[in-house]
Design a protein around this motif. Structure first.
Motif, short mmCIF file in Angstrom:
data_model
loop_
_atom_site.label_atom_id
_atom_site.label_comp_id
_atom_site.label_asym_id
_atom_site.label_seq_id
_atom_site.Cartn_x
_atom_site.Cartn_y
_atom_site.Cartn_z
N VAL A 88 34.80 -23.00 -12.13
CA VAL A 88 34.88 -23.14 -13.63
C VAL A 88 35.69 -24.23 -13.95
O VAL A 88 35.48 -25.19 -14.78
CB VAL A 88 35.30 -22.04 -14.17
CG1 VAL A 88 35.86 -21.92 -15.76
CG2 VAL A 88 34.23 -20.84 -14.01
N TYR A 98 33.47 -31.96 -17.58
CA TYR A 98 33.09 -32.10 -18.96
C TYR A 98 34.17 -32.89 -19.79
O TYR A 98 33.52 -33.89 -20.32
CB TYR A 98 33.14 -30.55 -19.62
CG TYR A 98 32.92 -30.66 -21.30
CD1 TYR A 98 31.60 -30.75 -21.59
CD2 TYR A 98 33.96 -30.36 -22.07
CE1 TYR A 98 31.29 -30.92 -22.76
CE2 TYR A 98 33.84 -30.36 -23.34
CZ TYR A 98 32.70 -30.77 -24.16
OH TYR A 98 32.21 -30.70 -25.27
N MET A 140 35.05 -17.82 -23.93
CA MET A 140 33.90 -17.80 -23.44
C MET A 140 33.49 -17.30 -22.06
O MET A 140 32.79 -16.08 -21.90
CB MET A 140 33.00 -19.29 -23.33
CG MET A 140 31.65 -19.42 -22.82
SD MET A 140 30.84 -21.11 -23.01
CE MET A 140 30.83 -21.63 -21.47
N LEU A 151 31.55 -13.66 -21.41
CA LEU A 151 30.58 -13.41 -20.21
C LEU A 151 30.94 -12.21 -19.22
O LEU A 151 30.21 -11.58 -18.65
CB LEU A 151 30.26 -14.74 -19.64
CG LEU A 151 29.45 -15.75 -19.95
CD1 LEU A 151 29.95 -17.36 -19.68
CD2 LEU A 151 28.02 -15.37 -20.16
N HIS A 175 31.85 -29.14 -30.50
CA HIS A 175 31.94 -29.26 -28.94
C HIS A 175 30.64 -28.72 -28.36
O HIS A 175 30.81 -27.64 -27.28
CB HIS A 175 33.20 -28.96 -28.33
CG HIS A 175 34.24 -29.95 -28.73
ND1 HIS A 175 34.65 -30.68 -27.65
CD2 HIS A 175 34.95 -30.02 -29.90
CE1 HIS A 175 35.66 -31.31 -28.38
NE2 HIS A 175 35.82 -30.98 -29.50
N GLY A 193 28.33 -29.46 -26.48
CA GLY A 193 28.18 -29.90 -25.10
C GLY A 193 28.69 -28.98 -23.97
O GLY A 193 28.24 -28.74 -23.02
N PHE A 194 29.82 -28.18 -24.40
CA PHE A 194 30.62 -27.28 -23.77
C PHE A 194 29.63 -26.10 -23.32
O PHE A 194 29.82 -25.40 -22.29
CB PHE A 194 31.74 -26.68 -24.37
CG PHE A 194 32.90 -26.18 -23.52
CD1 PHE A 194 33.59 -26.92 -22.71
CD2 PHE A 194 32.61 -24.94 -23.19
CE1 PHE A 194 34.80 -26.47 -21.85
CE2 PHE A 194 33.58 -24.03 -22.22
CZ PHE A 194 34.72 -25.02 -21.81
N GLU A 229 26.75 -26.07 -22.15
CA GLU A 229 26.11 -26.35 -21.11
C GLU A 229 26.69 -25.83 -19.83
O GLU A 229 26.10 -25.60 -18.72
CB GLU A 229 25.83 -27.97 -20.93
CG GLU A 229 24.84 -28.90 -21.85
CD GLU A 229 25.16 -30.34 -21.80
OE1 GLU A 229 25.65 -30.68 -20.85
OE2 GLU A 229 24.86 -30.86 -22.95
N LEU A 230 27.91 -25.64 -19.96
CA LEU A 230 28.50 -24.86 -18.91
C LEU A 230 28.30 -23.27 -18.71
O LEU A 230 29.19 -22.70 -17.88
CB LEU A 230 30.16 -25.07 -18.98
CG LEU A 230 30.47 -26.64 -19.21
CD1 LEU A 230 32.06 -26.70 -19.13
CD2 LEU A 230 30.18 -27.41 -17.99
N LEU A 231 27.52 -23.09 -19.51
CA LEU A 231 27.26 -21.33 -19.66
C LEU A 231 27.05 -20.89 -18.31
O LEU A 231 27.52 -19.64 -17.82
CB LEU A 231 26.27 -21.19 -20.66
CG LEU A 231 26.42 -20.39 -21.99
CD1 LEU A 231 25.21 -20.13 -22.68
CD2 LEU A 231 27.16 -19.19 -21.74
N VAL A 253 27.47 -22.38 -15.25
CA VAL A 253 28.56 -22.29 -14.24
C VAL A 253 29.66 -20.85 -14.87
O VAL A 253 29.86 -20.34 -13.67
CB VAL A 253 29.43 -23.58 -14.44
CG1 VAL A 253 30.61 -23.71 -13.80
CG2 VAL A 253 28.37 -24.89 -14.35
N TYR A 254 29.63 -20.68 -15.76
CA TYR A 254 30.81 -19.94 -16.01
C TYR A 254 30.02 -18.26 -15.99
O TYR A 254 30.64 -17.59 -15.16
CB TYR A 254 30.94 -19.92 -17.75
CG TYR A 254 32.11 -20.55 -18.06
CD1 TYR A 254 32.14 -21.99 -17.78
CD2 TYR A 254 33.32 -19.99 -18.67
CE1 TYR A 254 33.13 -22.77 -18.20
CE2 TYR A 254 34.35 -20.95 -19.07
CZ TYR A 254 34.37 -22.29 -18.74
OH TYR A 254 35.41 -23.25 -19.03
N ALA A 255 28.65 -18.35 -16.00
CA ALA A 255 28.11 -16.82 -15.81
C ALA A 255 28.02 -16.75 -14.22
O ALA A 255 28.18 -15.44 -13.74
CB ALA A 255 26.68 -16.85 -16.24
#
Lengths: 213, 213
Positions: free
Chosen positions: A158, A165, A189, A193, B141, B143-144, B146-148, B150-152
């Motif tokens: 992360v 980013y 976020m 999640l 923001h 664009g952030f 897009e990290l969904l 990775v976080y998930a």
DNA sequence: GGATAGTGGAAAGCACTACTATCCATAATG
DNA sequence: CATTATGGATAGTAGTGCTTTCCACTATCC
């Protein structure tokens, strides 16, 4: 645009906009006559940023003012701004040093050593972590500390993605703002999640028991 | 023990203990005479739990009261308690439905579909996530988002470990308390670890540039 | 047994945060 | 020229998390 339109476009009431200007969160509009001022998209973006940090990030107005003040000051080197952000984002622990906190600090140092993380144990993040570990032990849930490495394994990719980013930014102000937003809203976020993943995991674990988690 | 010792052992001032009792956060002591009462370790543990949720978890006293009330009520089924906890842990978004929120809800539904997570998009966690995504977009923001994934990816093993931790409990009250503590303090633990990992990642990325992140 | 400290309970007060309301003279607008 | 909006200032407000003060009473120590 004048304050009314700014208010309509951002969803923030006019008196609140005035209040933010008074508190130094939002720069005043450019005066076109003694009692008329004009605002631009920069004001609108700043307002949206303030509301995001306030409502979603849970920062206080004073924390936001301090962080944004550092963001806006071109004389501040980037890492100083991040230091300010790190300090104000952390919930500001009490400074009472009990035995649990001493143990917790050792745990943090051992974790950094074990994982080869290049960070000081007494940096703001390290102190925050020690505070959490100490609180867990004080609350009688020291066993939860055993999950540290699972959590750390998850934090590494992360953090890499976060850095990647913000690394795409070129302008100083964009970069700093990205870091602040990423840190604060990224936290929210992940938290959401994680709770969604809890729902999924418990649906799988207690498949036919009517939803235990 | 009497209130003075309870105060000394927990680090909470006597008037504050009285206040918590008044507010229903802490059960009153057992009266031994008209103006003497005795407290036990249960009171001490409860006090430590309150302080942990308040100071580290950042919950409000009213949220803590509601959650603890549900924990203490044996008639409440476990999943109801967790529902209460989930609702009160989330920062309580505004209910203004803008275009960003509609998009964000679709993103959440798509995420659940994509990952095969067994959760409703409109459960509290899903709404919280949608709120965060919408706030990111409003703050410029997007664009952030897009990290969904990775976080998930990171959230999944964390959630499994959390469930494994609470699954070791047998007594109902222990289980419920573990879930609350795990959810609230686990969030703080991950947040601190993520920031520590940021420090490490930027130390690696900007090795000789004087610490950019 | 008498001074001192501590107790339970109630009520009022306080500091802080994030607004909200009111007022005013002036400016834009139809 | 009436209406509405604006910038600026001051004052008021609702909520949160305590803290202070008071009281009659109890425990403790010498």
């Amino acid at each position: 645009m004048r304050i009314g339109e700014l208010s309509r476009r951002s969803g923030v009431p006019v008196p609140t906009v005035k209040y933010y200007v008074r508190e130094g969160l939002l720069p005043p509009g450019r005066l076109t006559s003694p009692n008329q001022a004009s605002y631009d998209e920069g004001h609108e973006n700043r307002l949206r940023l303030i509301r995001a940090l306030l409502d979603v990030g849970g920062l206080s107005l004073s924390a936001i003012a301090e962080v944004l003040g550092a963001v806006d000051d071109p004389a501040q080197p980037v890492h100083k701004v991040l230091g300010v952000a790190a300090k104000r984002i952390t919930p500001a622990e009490g400074d009472e040093v009990g035995p649990e906190l001493i143990d917790a600090r050792e745990d943090v140092a051992a974790l950094l050593e074990r994982r080869g993380w290049r960070a000081e144990a007494d940096c703001p993040a390290g102190q925050a972590l020690a505070g959490v570990l100490a609180a867990l032990r004080r609350a009688g849930h020291g066993g939860f500390v055993e999950l540290l490495d699972v959590y750390a394994d998850a934090a590494e990719p992360v953090a890499r993605a976060d850095l990647d980013y913000v690394g795409r930014r070129v302008a100083r102000e964009d970069l700093v703002e990205s870091v602040v937003v990423g840190t604060v809203l990224g936290e929210a976020m992940f938290a959401a999640l994680r709770r969604l993943a809890h729902v999924d995991a418990s649906a799988r674990a207690y498949r036919d028991e009517g939803g235990q988690g």
